[in-house]
Motif scaffolding. Structure first.
Motif, PDB file in Angstrom:
ATOM      1  N   ARG A  72       0.856  -1.185   0.000  1.00  0.00           N
ATOM      2  CA  ARG A  72       0.000   0.000   0.000  1.00  0.00           C
ATOM      3  C   ARG A  72       0.893   1.237   0.000  1.00  0.00           C
ATOM      4  O   ARG A  72       2.011   1.200   0.503  1.00  0.00           O
ATOM      5  CB  ARG A  72      -0.897   0.032   1.230  1.00  0.00           C
ATOM      6  CG  ARG A  72      -2.015  -0.962   1.172  1.00  0.00           C
ATOM      7  CD  ARG A  72      -2.924  -0.799   2.394  1.00  0.00           C
ATOM      8  NE  ARG A  72      -4.096  -1.632   2.296  1.00  0.00           N
ATOM      9  CZ  ARG A  72      -4.129  -2.923   2.582  1.00  0.00           C
ATOM     10  NH1 ARG A  72      -3.056  -3.529   3.014  1.00  0.00           N
ATOM     11  NH2 ARG A  72      -5.246  -3.614   2.452  1.00  0.00           N
ATOM     12  N   TYR A  87       1.779   2.101  -9.615  1.00  0.00           N
ATOM     13  CA  TYR A  87       1.233   1.842 -10.947  1.00  0.00           C
ATOM     14  C   TYR A  87       1.982   0.786 -11.757  1.00  0.00           C
ATOM     15  O   TYR A  87       1.468   0.297 -12.747  1.00  0.00           O
ATOM     16  CB  TYR A  87       1.088   3.135 -11.761  1.00  0.00           C
ATOM     17  CG  TYR A  87       2.376   3.770 -12.219  1.00  0.00           C
ATOM     18  CD1 TYR A  87       2.958   3.424 -13.448  1.00  0.00           C
ATOM     19  CD2 TYR A  87       3.002   4.742 -11.455  1.00  0.00           C
ATOM     20  CE1 TYR A  87       4.124   4.031 -13.881  1.00  0.00           C
ATOM     21  CE2 TYR A  87       4.166   5.362 -11.893  1.00  0.00           C
ATOM     22  CZ  TYR A  87       4.720   4.999 -13.101  1.00  0.00           C
ATOM     23  OH  TYR A  87       5.872   5.602 -13.520  1.00  0.00           O
ATOM     24  N   PRO A 103      -2.771  -5.187  -9.020  1.00  0.00           N
ATOM     25  CA  PRO A 103      -3.500  -4.187  -8.233  1.00  0.00           C
ATOM     26  C   PRO A 103      -4.907  -4.699  -7.920  1.00  0.00           C
ATOM     27  O   PRO A 103      -5.559  -5.295  -8.780  1.00  0.00           O
ATOM     28  CB  PRO A 103      -3.534  -2.967  -9.158  1.00  0.00           C
ATOM     29  CG  PRO A 103      -3.408  -3.524 -10.538  1.00  0.00           C
ATOM     30  CD  PRO A 103      -2.606  -4.792 -10.412  1.00  0.00           C
ATOM     31  N   ASP A 105      -8.672  -3.790  -5.525  1.00  0.00           N
ATOM     32  CA  ASP A 105      -9.490  -2.879  -4.730  1.00  0.00           C
ATOM     33  C   ASP A 105     -10.386  -3.719  -3.842  1.00  0.00           C
ATOM     34  O   ASP A 105     -10.885  -4.763  -4.272  1.00  0.00           O
ATOM     35  CB  ASP A 105     -10.399  -2.011  -5.610  1.00  0.00           C
ATOM     36  CG  ASP A 105      -9.631  -1.016  -6.454  1.00  0.00           C
ATOM     37  OD1 ASP A 105      -8.491  -0.684  -6.087  1.00  0.00           O
ATOM     38  OD2 ASP A 105     -10.179  -0.571  -7.473  1.00  0.00           O
ATOM     39  N   ALA A 129      -7.109   0.355  -1.895  1.00  0.00           N
ATOM     40  CA  ALA A 129      -6.340  -0.121  -3.048  1.00  0.00           C
ATOM     41  C   ALA A 129      -4.997  -0.660  -2.583  1.00  0.00           C
ATOM     42  O   ALA A 129      -4.352  -0.062  -1.724  1.00  0.00           O
ATOM     43  CB  ALA A 129      -6.140   1.012  -4.040  1.00  0.00           C
ATOM     44  N   TRP A 131      -1.596  -3.656  -3.935  1.00  0.00           N
ATOM     45  CA  TRP A 131      -1.069  -4.646  -4.876  1.00  0.00           C
ATOM     46  C   TRP A 131      -0.826  -5.927  -4.086  1.00  0.00           C
ATOM     47  O   TRP A 131      -0.379  -5.879  -2.938  1.00  0.00           O
ATOM     48  CB  TRP A 131       0.227  -4.154  -5.489  1.00  0.00           C
ATOM     49  CG  TRP A 131       0.017  -3.121  -6.558  1.00  0.00           C
ATOM     50  CD1 TRP A 131      -0.550  -1.888  -6.402  1.00  0.00           C
ATOM     51  CD2 TRP A 131       0.363  -3.229  -7.926  1.00  0.00           C
ATOM     52  NE1 TRP A 131      -0.566  -1.229  -7.580  1.00  0.00           N
ATOM     53  CE2 TRP A 131      -0.008  -2.019  -8.545  1.00  0.00           C
ATOM     54  CE3 TRP A 131       0.961  -4.215  -8.696  1.00  0.00           C
ATOM     55  CZ2 TRP A 131       0.190  -1.783  -9.902  1.00  0.00           C
ATOM     56  CZ3 TRP A 131       1.178  -3.973 -10.046  1.00  0.00           C
ATOM     57  CH2 TRP A 131       0.788  -2.779 -10.637  1.00  0.00           C
TER      58      TRP A 131
END
Length: 170
Positions: A72, A87, A103, A105, A129, A131
């Protein structure tokens, strides 16, 4: 937590001094992100997962096969003035030792202060959010995560990268 007591979730929190980072002028591009200075980023995990570098730019953690890694990103203002968003991930060494990070959510409920009665908070649902990857084999992974700094409206202001390690012990 996973159903198997032998597996665990390792949360890796990346905290960025976004204001100072942007003021440095080295904002990079999405395809050529600027490297982050050692005094502008901090990586944090539970003490039991830290090998060295806890609270520094170069964090090395330990994990076991089948553990879940979750990264995070946040700014010093906790995303109020500036936000950080991961990203792109790429492995520099040992990429086959973890699944390809993706990624994700998730809708989570978080407390909301109640000024009328501070001991009885309310709640709000937000999108969290992060990964996520699964540890697959023993060894060491060196990787780069690219992230952007965004303003309050969600406009990207700069693109950056850093490269920590994961040591998989069993």
């Amino acid at each position: 937590m996973p159903d198997d007591p032998n597996e665990s979730i390792i949360d890796i929190l990346m905290v960025i001094d976004a204001e100072t980072l942007l003021a440095s002028g080295a904002t990079g591009t999405a395809d050529a992100p600027a490297p982050v200075g050692a005094d502008l980023i901090w990586l944090i995990v539970r003490s039991g997962n830290a090998v060295f570098g806890q609270g520094s730019k170069e964090l090395k953690i330990t994990a076991k096969t089948m553990d879940t890694l979750r990264w995070r990103c946040t700014s010093m203002s906790l995303n109020a003035a500036y936000s950080g968003m991961l990203y792109k991930f790429f492995a520099l060494k040992g990429g086959s030792l973890i699944s390809k990070p993706q990624p994700l959510d998730a809708q989570v409920t978080t407390p909301l202060p109640n000024p009328a009665d501070p001991t009885q908070p309310g709640a709000q649902t937000i999108t969290s959010a992060f990964w996520s990857a699964t540890v697959l084999a023993q060894g060491e992974v060196t990787y780069t995560f690219c992230f952007m700094i965004l303003d309050r409206t969600g406009k990207p202001l700069g693109y950056f990268k850093w490269d920590p390690f994961i040591s998989i012990t069993t």
